[in-house]
Design a protein around this motif. Structure first.
Motif, PDB file in Angstrom:
ATOM      1  N   ALA A   1     118.188  29.277  50.231  1.00 36.52           N
ATOM      2  CA  ALA A   1     116.967  29.410  49.426  1.00 36.52           C
ATOM      3  C   ALA A   1     116.615  30.882  49.387  1.00 36.52           C
ATOM      4  O   ALA A   1     117.132  31.687  50.159  1.00 36.52           O
ATOM      5  N   SER A   2     115.755  31.225  48.461  1.00 40.36           N
ATOM      6  CA  SER A   2     115.213  32.575  48.435  1.00 40.36           C
ATOM      7  C   SER A   2     113.738  32.436  48.104  1.00 40.36           C
ATOM      8  O   SER A   2     113.275  31.349  47.773  1.00 40.36           O
ATOM      9  N   LEU A   3     113.023  33.536  48.229  1.00 39.83           N
ATOM     10  CA  LEU A   3     111.592  33.514  47.916  1.00 39.83           C
ATOM     11  C   LEU A   3     111.346  34.535  46.815  1.00 39.83           C
ATOM     12  O   LEU A   3     111.836  35.658  46.882  1.00 39.83           O
ATOM     13  N   ASN A   4     110.638  34.114  45.798  1.00 39.61           N
ATOM     14  CA  ASN A   4     110.302  35.029  44.719  1.00 39.61           C
ATOM     15  C   ASN A   4     108.803  35.311  44.730  1.00 39.61           C
ATOM     16  O   ASN A   4     107.994  34.440  44.446  1.00 39.61           O
ATOM     17  N   VAL A   5     108.459  36.504  45.156  1.00 41.37           N
ATOM     18  CA  VAL A   5     107.095  37.015  45.037  1.00 41.37           C
ATOM     19  C   VAL A   5     107.268  38.314  44.296  1.00 41.37           C
ATOM     20  O   VAL A   5     108.131  39.106  44.648  1.00 41.37           O
ATOM     21  N   TYR A   6     106.538  38.544  43.228  1.00 44.86           N
ATOM     22  CA  TYR A   6     106.739  39.799  42.505  1.00 44.86           C
ATOM     23  C   TYR A   6     105.410  40.478  42.212  1.00 44.86           C
ATOM     24  O   TYR A   6     104.345  39.871  42.333  1.00 44.86           O
ATOM     25  N   TRP A   7     105.508  41.746  41.863  1.00 43.95           N
ATOM     26  CA  TRP A   7     104.309  42.550  41.592  1.00 43.95           C
ATOM     27  C   TRP A   7     104.036  42.608  40.106  1.00 43.95           C
ATOM     28  O   TRP A   7     104.956  42.670  39.279  1.00 43.95           O
TER      29      TRP A   7
ATOM     30  N   PHE B   1      97.914  36.722  32.968  1.00 43.25           N
ATOM     31  CA  PHE B   1      97.059  37.654  33.713  1.00 43.25           C
ATOM     32  C   PHE B   1      97.766  38.893  34.255  1.00 43.25           C
ATOM     33  O   PHE B   1      97.258  39.552  35.138  1.00 43.25           O
ATOM     34  N   GLY B   2      98.939  39.189  33.708  1.00 48.32           N
ATOM     35  CA  GLY B   2      99.615  40.401  34.152  1.00 48.32           C
ATOM     36  C   GLY B   2     100.997  40.499  33.542  1.00 48.32           C
ATOM     37  O   GLY B   2     101.503  39.529  32.960  1.00 48.32           O
ATOM     38  N   LEU B   3     101.610  41.684  33.652  1.00 42.84           N
ATOM     39  CA  LEU B   3     102.980  41.888  33.193  1.00 42.84           C
ATOM     40  C   LEU B   3     103.850  42.266  34.396  1.00 42.84           C
ATOM     41  O   LEU B   3     103.401  43.005  35.272  1.00 42.84           O
ATOM     42  N   PRO B   4     105.105  41.775  34.435  1.00 39.07           N
ATOM     43  CA  PRO B   4     105.953  42.019  35.610  1.00 39.07           C
ATOM     44  C   PRO B   4     106.206  43.514  35.808  1.00 39.07           C
ATOM     45  O   PRO B   4     106.488  44.230  34.849  1.00 39.07           O
ATOM     46  N   PHE B   5     106.107  43.929  37.073  1.00 39.84           N
ATOM     47  CA  PHE B   5     106.258  45.341  37.383  1.00 39.84           C
ATOM     48  C   PHE B   5     107.446  45.585  38.316  1.00 39.84           C
ATOM     49  O   PHE B   5     108.342  46.349  38.027  1.00 39.84           O
ATOM     50  N   HIS B   6     107.490  44.864  39.449  1.00 42.45           N
ATOM     51  CA  HIS B   6     108.546  45.114  40.443  1.00 42.45           C
ATOM     52  C   HIS B   6     108.890  43.794  41.088  1.00 42.45           C
ATOM     53  O   HIS B   6     108.023  42.967  41.336  1.00 42.45           O
TER      54      HIS B   6
END
Length: 407
Positions: free
Chosen positions: A291-297, A113-118
């Protein structure tokens, strides 16, 4: 006049990049359609595209949607499943060109449902010029009895923040994004939870934040955020962008924020800390790991768009290695491995190649249609913790009860 409409996450680097990319795309393909790009703050972007059905009714052709919302958007049938288009005409070296952690959150019910942007997971961003200064090192060791290095534990984080807090020099120990927008304080709470060995989901895979690690997480966070001897006084009005800007202007020794704000310090004109910034993994409880958090646009296409094919052609163009590098040079964060390892980029932003390391420890938020509502409840809970003396345990119990009602 025909126009393609793009809903853009309000952030200068995104806006300048998109404008440049559209102009290049039109030039290359001899396209005369204009693009109307509207920059929107987080809350308005969600409202416009999903709540008000702007992607379904054709108001928006393309939108920046982050991975917190993509499950929602796909379930509402607001964003186009790109599978057929990708199979017919895949983006440049798809999927090998990206780290797997940037491809899975947009995969829902066998659709893409989408392509990675940022992108750019959360990390500790710090002023290496301060940490490496011999006088600071000597004074710190005298005071605390250990070497001044990026903090490994949250206790060290507090001590270092207090050590560098110098309001008279407009320098604060740390800066947080405490503006209640349903995002930053939720992310901060999750990071505090995970670095203490806690989880958002219980063994039954249900959201459950009523446990010991959550109490420790909320206790620490409310104490540090309210600590006037350690934190930028404007933190309560800052979103992540404003907190990132304050750091870039040299107003803080440390911050926990998205990787993108570290790289922004090296490329934007307003930065007063070029060449003085480094990143490290997040502090953690001594008995648990970082830990880290991965949320991307993502770039997404509205199901109601009458320009779906043109929009997809633009998405393919906007995600090439050249476009990805352009975004990075403008102050955003490219998503491709080629950008992470690019020699020029690493000359400008010496820590850029560390993105891979951050992705190895990056966790993601639960993918459930109710997550935006749960996030809102956690946001309110953290805000209440910052503004009242109600014990953390009571706040967590109340919030868990409210979460149960939604579940």
């Amino acid at each position: 006049m025909e126009k393609i409409r793009i809903a853009v996450r309000k952030f200068d680097p995104f806006e300048t990049t998109l404008k440049k990319l559209w102009d290049l795309f039109c030039l290359k393909n001899n396209i005369t359609i204009e693009a109307e790009m509207i920059p929107l703050e987080l809350h308005d972007l969600y409202q416009e595209t999903i709540t008000n059905k702007g992607l379904i009714n054709g108001t928006w052709d393309i939108a920046h949607i982050n991975t917190d919302w993509i499950f929602d958007a796909a379930n509402e049938k607001a964003v186009l499943d790109l599978t057929l288009l990708i199979n017919k005409n895949p983006p440049q070296d798809y999927p090998e060109g990206w780290h797997p952690s940037l491809l899975h959150l947009q995969q829902i019910n066998n659709g893409t449902f989408g392509l990675p942007f940022h992108d750019g997971p959360e990390c500790l961003i710090y002023r290496k010029d301060l940490f490496e200064n011999p006088t600071e090192k000597e004074n710190f060791k005298k005071q605390f009895g250990y070497e001044l290095l990026p903090p490994k534990t949250w206790e060290q984080f507090t001590q270092i923040a207090e050590f560098f807090n110098r309001p008279e020099d407009n320098l604060y120990g740390s800066v947080f994004a405490n503006y209640p927008d349903g995002h930053n304080m939720v992310f901060d709470f999750c990071l505090q939870l995970w670095t203490r060995g806690g989880f958002l989901l219980n063994t039954q895979n249900q959201i459950d934040i009523n446990h010991i690690a959550a109490i420790q997480a909320l206790d620490f966070y409310r104490n540090i955020a309210k600590n006037k001897k350690a934190v930028h006084p404007k933190s309560k009005d800052f979103g992540s962008v404003e907190a990132g800007m304050a750091f870039a202007k040299g107003e803080a020794a440390m911050t926990i924020n998205w990787f993108g704000f570290a790289s922004m310090c090296e490329v934007i004109e307003e930065s007063k800390v070029k060449g003085k910034v480094a990143i490290a993994e997040l502090p953690h409880d001594p008995n648990h790991k970082t830990a880290s958090l991965n949320v991307y646009w993502l770039y997404t296409i509205g199901t109601g768009s009458k320009y779906q094919n043109l929009a997809y052609d633009f998405l393919r163009f906007a995600t090439t290695s050249e476009s990805d590098k352009l975004l990075t040079n403008e102050g955003g964060i490219g998503c491709r491995k080629s950008t992470w390892n690019d020699i020029d980029i690493n000359k400008t932003i010496p820590f850029y190649h560390k993105l891979e390391m951050l992705h190895e420890n990056a966790l993601t938020l639960p993918q459930t249609p109710v997550w935006p509502k749960v996030a809102e409840l956690i946001d309110k809970m953290v805000l209440k913790a910052l503004e009242s003396e109600i014990p953390s345990q009571k706040l967590l119990e109340e919030t868990q009860n409210a979460i149960q009602k939604i579940l």
